[in-house]
Scaffold this motif. Structure first.
Motif, PDB file in Angstrom:
ATOM      1  N   LEU A   1      32.085   5.660  39.244  1.00 33.47           N
ATOM      2  CA  LEU A   1      33.104   5.722  38.196  1.00 33.47           C
ATOM      3  C   LEU A   1      33.639   4.329  37.882  1.00 33.47           C
ATOM      4  O   LEU A   1      34.179   3.654  38.754  1.00 33.47           O
TER       5      LEU A   1
ATOM      6  N   ASP B   1      43.196   4.734  28.629  1.00 31.94           N
ATOM      7  CA  ASP B   1      41.825   4.453  29.020  1.00 31.94           C
ATOM      8  C   ASP B   1      40.914   5.436  28.292  1.00 31.94           C
ATOM      9  O   ASP B   1      41.285   5.994  27.258  1.00 31.94           O
TER      10      ASP B   1
ATOM     11  N   LYS C   1      46.528   0.481  40.772  1.00 39.23           N
ATOM     12  CA  LYS C   1      45.976   1.689  41.386  1.00 39.23           C
ATOM     13  C   LYS C   1      47.041   2.485  42.120  1.00 39.23           C
ATOM     14  O   LYS C   1      47.095   3.722  41.997  1.00 39.23           O
TER      15      LYS C   1
ATOM     16  N   GLU D   1      39.372   8.186  32.426  1.00 41.07           N
ATOM     17  CA  GLU D   1      39.025   8.012  33.837  1.00 41.07           C
ATOM     18  C   GLU D   1      40.183   8.372  34.767  1.00 41.07           C
ATOM     19  O   GLU D   1      39.982   9.026  35.800  1.00 41.07           O
ATOM     20  N   ARG D   2      41.388   7.942  34.459  1.00 39.14           N
ATOM     21  CA  ARG D   2      42.542   8.235  35.322  1.00 39.14           C
ATOM     22  C   ARG D   2      42.847   9.736  35.317  1.00 39.14           C
ATOM     23  O   ARG D   2      43.200  10.309  36.343  1.00 39.14           O
TER      24      ARG D   2
ATOM     25  N   PHE E   1      41.357  -0.622  40.808  1.00 36.14           N
ATOM     26  CA  PHE E   1      41.641  -0.915  39.410  1.00 36.14           C
ATOM     27  C   PHE E   1      43.094  -1.343  39.290  1.00 36.14           C
ATOM     28  O   PHE E   1      43.877  -1.219  40.242  1.00 36.14           O
TER      29      PHE E   1
ATOM     30  N   ILE F   1      36.448   2.245  36.052  1.00 34.84           N
ATOM     31  CA  ILE F   1      37.808   2.486  35.573  1.00 34.84           C
ATOM     32  C   ILE F   1      38.291   1.229  34.841  1.00 34.84           C
ATOM     33  O   ILE F   1      38.598   0.216  35.471  1.00 34.84           O
TER      34      ILE F   1
END
Length: 234
Positions: free
Chosen positions: A171, A182, A220, A185-186, A217, A173
């Motif tokens: 993945l 984004d 995070k 992804e989150r 990322f 991010i």
């Protein structure tokens, strides 16, 4: 492993249900939702429901229920499933409860009602939703209990965890764009960990998964604090 095949028989045995065809002309509904308290023939009542699409009858633990499905309108909202319990003494159905699904229709002929649950708009747009190939191990259902709808979650916990661990390294991010968004992804991470939590109810398990397997990322751990808050509310 076909999770849905393994879960559904358990639910059916637990709830002792049967779905069957009925002659609508034999039934009436007390119209309490519109505060009229009129006793209407079922067909006459159904035409009053905005966006009505379908209905079915189900026997659940010696109670007879009428379920209807309708659509409220809007860009992606909302499918409404309503439950009516049969009053044998007065020979009519009366409203018990309803639930809403944001844009997702329900196969109303299949009880318990299988639904697709997710948290929307977490740093992304509604249509930017992404998902991992782990959903074969998980399913949400609505059941009626004590005349109220209840969302129950079923899943193969270890398979879900393994799937999450295996797919996280792939993945990517990105940083948030100028609009603070984004490409989903989150939201993907939040939804998968939320599903795992709903099965085992252990914050430590999902915290360890996030810390050890989610790629690094920007911000995070700030994002994780926000995720935890959402998960606990759900």
């Amino acid at each position: 492993m076909n999770l849905k095949k393994s879960i559904f028989p358990i639910l059916v045995l637990m709830l002792f249900t049967s779905v069957y065809a009925q002659n609508d002309n034999n039934y009436f509904v007390k119209d309490v939702e519109n505060e009229s308290n009129q006793i209407l023939k079922l067909d006459d009542y159904l035409v009053r429901i905005q966006g009505y699409s379908s209905h079915t009858f189900v026997d659940i633990n010696e109670n007879k229920y009428l379920f209807t499905q309708s659509y409220s309108g809007g860009a992606h909202c909302c499918t409404i499933v309503s439950a009516y319990i049969y009053d044998r003494t007065n020979n009519y159905f009366i409203f018990a409860d309803s639930f809403l699904r944001d844009g997702d229709s329900v196969t109303i002929e299949n009880y318990p009602f299988e639904v697709f649950s997710r948290v929307n708009y977490f740093y992304t747009c509604y249509t930017c939703f992404k998902f991992l190939d782990c959903d074969e191990f998980y399913q949400d259902y609505y059941i009626i209990k004590n005349n109220s709808f209840k969302l129950i979650s079923s899943g193969a916990l270890q398979e879900m965890i393994t799937c999450f661990k295996e797919q996280m390294p792939n993945l990517e991010i990105p940083n948030l764009d100028e609009n603070g968004m984004d490409n989903g992804e989150r939201s993907l991470i939040l939804n998968q960990l939320n599903k795992i939590f709903k099965i085992q109810q252990d914050i430590k398990v999902i915290t360890d998964l996030y810390k050890n397997y989610v790629p690094e990322f920007e911000n995070k751990y700030k994002i994780w604090a926000e995720m935890i808050e959402i998960i606990m509310k759900n």
